[in-house]
Design a protein around this motif. Structure first.
Motif, PDB file in Angstrom:
ATOM      1  N   SER A  16     -41.567 -61.531 -83.551  1.00  0.00           N
ATOM      2  CA  SER A  16     -42.328 -61.733 -84.477  1.00  0.00           C
ATOM      3  C   SER A  16     -43.262 -60.434 -85.540  1.00  0.00           C
ATOM      4  CB  SER A  16     -42.774 -63.505 -84.805  1.00  0.00           C
ATOM      5  OG  SER A  16     -43.880 -63.103 -83.955  1.00  0.00           O
ATOM      6  N   GLY A  17     -44.128 -60.195 -84.308  1.00  0.00           N
ATOM      7  CA  GLY A  17     -44.180 -58.862 -85.054  1.00  0.00           C
ATOM      8  C   GLY A  17     -46.682 -59.562 -86.488  1.00  0.00           C
ATOM      9  N   ILE A  18     -46.540 -60.533 -84.559  1.00  0.00           N
ATOM     10  CA  ILE A  18     -48.007 -61.038 -85.330  1.00  0.00           C
ATOM     11  C   ILE A  18     -47.970 -60.918 -84.185  1.00  0.00           C
ATOM     12  CG2 ILE A  18     -46.319 -62.827 -87.047  1.00  0.00           C
ATOM     13  CD1 ILE A  18     -46.944 -64.891 -84.424  1.00  0.00           C
ATOM     14  N   ALA A  19     -49.626 -61.574 -83.597  1.00  0.00           N
ATOM     15  CA  ALA A  19     -50.761 -61.458 -82.656  1.00  0.00           C
ATOM     16  C   ALA A  19     -50.192 -62.962 -82.119  1.00  0.00           C
ATOM     17  CB  ALA A  19     -52.116 -61.426 -83.154  1.00  0.00           C
ATOM     18  N   VAL A  20     -50.970 -62.590 -80.504  1.00  0.00           N
ATOM     19  CA  VAL A  20     -50.469 -63.421 -79.677  1.00  0.00           C
ATOM     20  C   VAL A  20     -51.299 -64.386 -80.079  1.00  0.00           C
ATOM     21  CG1 VAL A  20     -51.107 -64.445 -77.495  1.00  0.00           C
ATOM     22  CG2 VAL A  20     -50.022 -62.477 -77.327  1.00  0.00           C
ATOM     23  N   SER A  21     -52.783 -64.285 -80.587  1.00  0.00           N
ATOM     24  CA  SER A  21     -53.151 -65.269 -80.999  1.00  0.00           C
ATOM     25  C   SER A  21     -52.865 -65.904 -81.860  1.00  0.00           C
ATOM     26  CB  SER A  21     -55.439 -64.758 -81.162  1.00  0.00           C
ATOM     27  OG  SER A  21     -54.768 -63.746 -82.405  1.00  0.00           O
ATOM     28  N   ALA A  22     -52.506 -66.034 -83.037  1.00  0.00           N
ATOM     29  CA  ALA A  22     -51.847 -65.817 -84.206  1.00  0.00           C
ATOM     30  C   ALA A  22     -50.728 -67.031 -83.267  1.00  0.00           C
ATOM     31  CB  ALA A  22     -51.054 -65.198 -85.278  1.00  0.00           C
ATOM     32  N   VAL A  23     -49.910 -66.648 -82.025  1.00  0.00           N
ATOM     33  CA  VAL A  23     -49.129 -67.309 -82.101  1.00  0.00           C
ATOM     34  C   VAL A  23     -49.602 -69.003 -81.309  1.00  0.00           C
ATOM     35  CG1 VAL A  23     -47.351 -68.023 -80.289  1.00  0.00           C
ATOM     36  CG2 VAL A  23     -47.554 -65.843 -81.072  1.00  0.00           C
ATOM     37  N   HIS A  24     -50.472 -68.784 -81.000  1.00  0.00           N
ATOM     38  CA  HIS A  24     -51.676 -69.565 -80.280  1.00  0.00           C
ATOM     39  C   HIS A  24     -52.048 -70.244 -81.487  1.00  0.00           C
ATOM     40  CE1 HIS A  24     -51.146 -68.775 -76.270  1.00  0.00           C
ATOM     41  NE2 HIS A  24     -51.613 -67.465 -76.323  1.00  0.00           N
ATOM     42  N   PHE A  25     -52.722 -70.024 -82.493  1.00  0.00           N
ATOM     43  CA  PHE A  25     -53.057 -70.648 -83.245  1.00  0.00           C
ATOM     44  C   PHE A  25     -52.405 -71.832 -84.319  1.00  0.00           C
ATOM     45  CE2 PHE A  25     -53.663 -70.373 -88.257  1.00  0.00           C
ATOM     46  CZ  PHE A  25     -54.996 -71.200 -88.369  1.00  0.00           C
ATOM     47  N   TYR A  26     -50.936 -70.759 -84.807  1.00  0.00           N
ATOM     48  CA  TYR A  26     -49.923 -71.531 -84.786  1.00  0.00           C
ATOM     49  C   TYR A  26     -49.450 -73.251 -84.270  1.00  0.00           C
ATOM     50  CZ  TYR A  26     -49.146 -68.025 -88.156  1.00  0.00           C
ATOM     51  OH  TYR A  26     -48.599 -67.253 -89.433  1.00  0.00           O
ATOM     52  N   GLU A  27     -49.524 -72.675 -82.612  1.00  0.00           N
ATOM     53  CA  GLU A  27     -49.231 -74.183 -81.912  1.00  0.00           C
ATOM     54  C   GLU A  27     -50.298 -74.683 -81.744  1.00  0.00           C
ATOM     55  OE1 GLU A  27     -47.669 -74.773 -77.577  1.00  0.00           O
ATOM     56  OE2 GLU A  27     -48.281 -73.359 -78.027  1.00  0.00           O
ATOM     57  N   ARG A  28     -51.893 -74.693 -82.206  1.00  0.00           N
ATOM     58  CA  ARG A  28     -53.028 -75.405 -82.310  1.00  0.00           C
ATOM     59  C   ARG A  28     -52.473 -75.775 -83.370  1.00  0.00           C
ATOM     60  NH1 ARG A  28     -55.507 -71.644 -80.592  1.00  0.00           N
ATOM     61  NH2 ARG A  28     -56.556 -70.892 -82.857  1.00  0.00           N
TER      62      ARG A  28
END
Length: 85
Positions: A16-28
């Motif tokens: 998706s071209g985003i950071a792992v932290s962004a994936v976790h943020f979207y999930e939270r």
């Protein structure tokens, strides 16, 4: 790379071209969801990639995450999101 049982958080971030932290943020924030495998690692459905793309477009359009989350609540959790003409 797709792994047995779904995509890893690293796979999702890379594709998706985003950071792992962004994936976790979207999930939270409840924008995307994962399931845990037997080793307690997150696994994501490939459908999450399109949802992340929608989130990114909405953010670039200036839509607040709260409103994006409300709209995403209407999307089916595991089905591919498509546009019908």
């Amino acid at each position: 790379m797709k792994r047995r049982g779904g995509l890893t958080v690293g796979d999702v971030a890379e594709r998706s071209g985003i950071a792992v932290s962004a994936v976790h943020f979207y999930e939270r924030r409840g924008l995307i969801a994962s399931v845990r495998n037997d080793a307690n690692h997150r696994r994501y459905s490939p459908t999450v990639l399109r949802k992340i793309a929608i989130i990114q477009v909405a953010q670039r359009a200036g839509i607040p995450l709260r409103e994006i989350a409300e709209a995403m609540d209407f999307l089916p959790p595991e089905e591919k999101v498509t546009v019908k003409h």
